[in-house]
Scaffold this motif. Structure first.
Motif: not given
Length: 293
Positions: A219-222, A255-260
């Protein structure tokens, strides 16, 4: 936060006031068929100015009615939702559910969830392996699972809870059901952005037993990559997000937040394409995942 009491969705910074009034709000929606505390519908609010997509805030909804009410009260907007807006043509024709998207979605909307699941269960019975859960053409292109699936990853239940409500609200649903409403809804698939950035590396899980530091590093890499030129070359903009919101993406192992945010990225990309990047030949009965080609 009690999402039913959310303030109006316009967030105006003083140095952007005149520009913002003429911009269309962009929402990226990570959807769930059974929202609750601990598993909410997450909506990232954004707007684009030149080559920057500004992520301004997150809304979290614990009920389906509060989410639809939020959408109905929003100004002109484009919402990218990460659930199937349609079902496969083969299913609709075999069940003789109608000739248009609105016909079969209205019909499904009159069922209970249990009735809908029961219809699909009976439909799958006695069908040969490989022909029990059909794919739409757009699902094949992106590698998505069947919108008929109601167990495991229950995207069929997401369709059941989302599509009939959006039809009833009168939203402009592209390409399935265009209307004159100022709220436009398109289907997106956050995994497409994640795959571009980190390949098929896992970055999220709803299972606490599977949530680990490796996923958090992904997630940090994204978050790091969506600020770089390689991202701009692909999507036409980079992401501007403050540290607090970035930390929410980082620290949410589901992952819900980053997926938003990834959903908002796809919606912002679609907004700059003719017809939202949807080919004129697409099947309006089934719908289309934007950025599928």
């Amino acid at each position: 936060m009690d999402s039913s009491k959310c303030p109006p969705s316009l967030i105006i910074l003083s140095n952007h006031i005149e520009h913002y009034r003429f911009m269309e709000l962009i929402y990226g929606v990570d959807f769930t068929s059974a929202p609750r505390q601990g598993k909410t519908i997450v909506c990232a609010e954004a707007w684009r100015e030149a080559d920057i997509l500004y992520i301004k805030k997150f809304y979290r909804f614990t009920t389906l009615p509060s989410f639809i009410d939020f959408m109905e009260r929003s100004p002109t907007c484009l919402a990218g939702v990460d659930f199937p807006l349609g079902q496969p043509r083969k299913l609709i024709e075999n069940l003789q559910w109608g000739n248009t998207w609105a016909e079969y979605v209205e019909r499904i909307g009159q069922m209970t969830k249990q009735e809908f699941v029961g219809v699909l269960d009976r439909y799958r019975q006695n069908r040969p392996n490989g022909d029990r859960e059909h794919l739409r053409h757009t699902d094949r292109l992106v590698g998505a699972i069947s919108p008929m699936k109601v167990y495991g990853v229950p995207v069929g239940k997401m369709f059941f809870e989302g599509a009939p409500r959006m039809l009833k609200a009168g939203f402009n649903i592209i390409p399935c059901h265009p209307t004159d409403d100022l709220r436009t809804v398109i289907e997106v698939y956050p995994a497409l952005v994640a795959r571009f950035l980190i390949g098929r590396q896992s970055y999220k899980s709803d299972s606490k037993a599977k949530q680990d530091s490796v996923m958090q590093s992904a997630r940090q890499k994204i978050i790091e990559l969506w600020r770089l030129p390689i991202f701009q070359d692909k999507y036409g903009f980079v992401i501007d997000i403050n540290q607090h919101l970035a930390d929410e993406c980082d620290r949410d192992p589901s992952g819900d937040t980053i997926d938003a945010v990834l959903a908002a990225i796809q919606a912002a990309w679609a907004l700059q394409q003719p017809n939202y990047g949807i080919p004129a030949t697409c099947d309006r009965l089934e719908g289309w995942i934007c950025n599928a080609l």
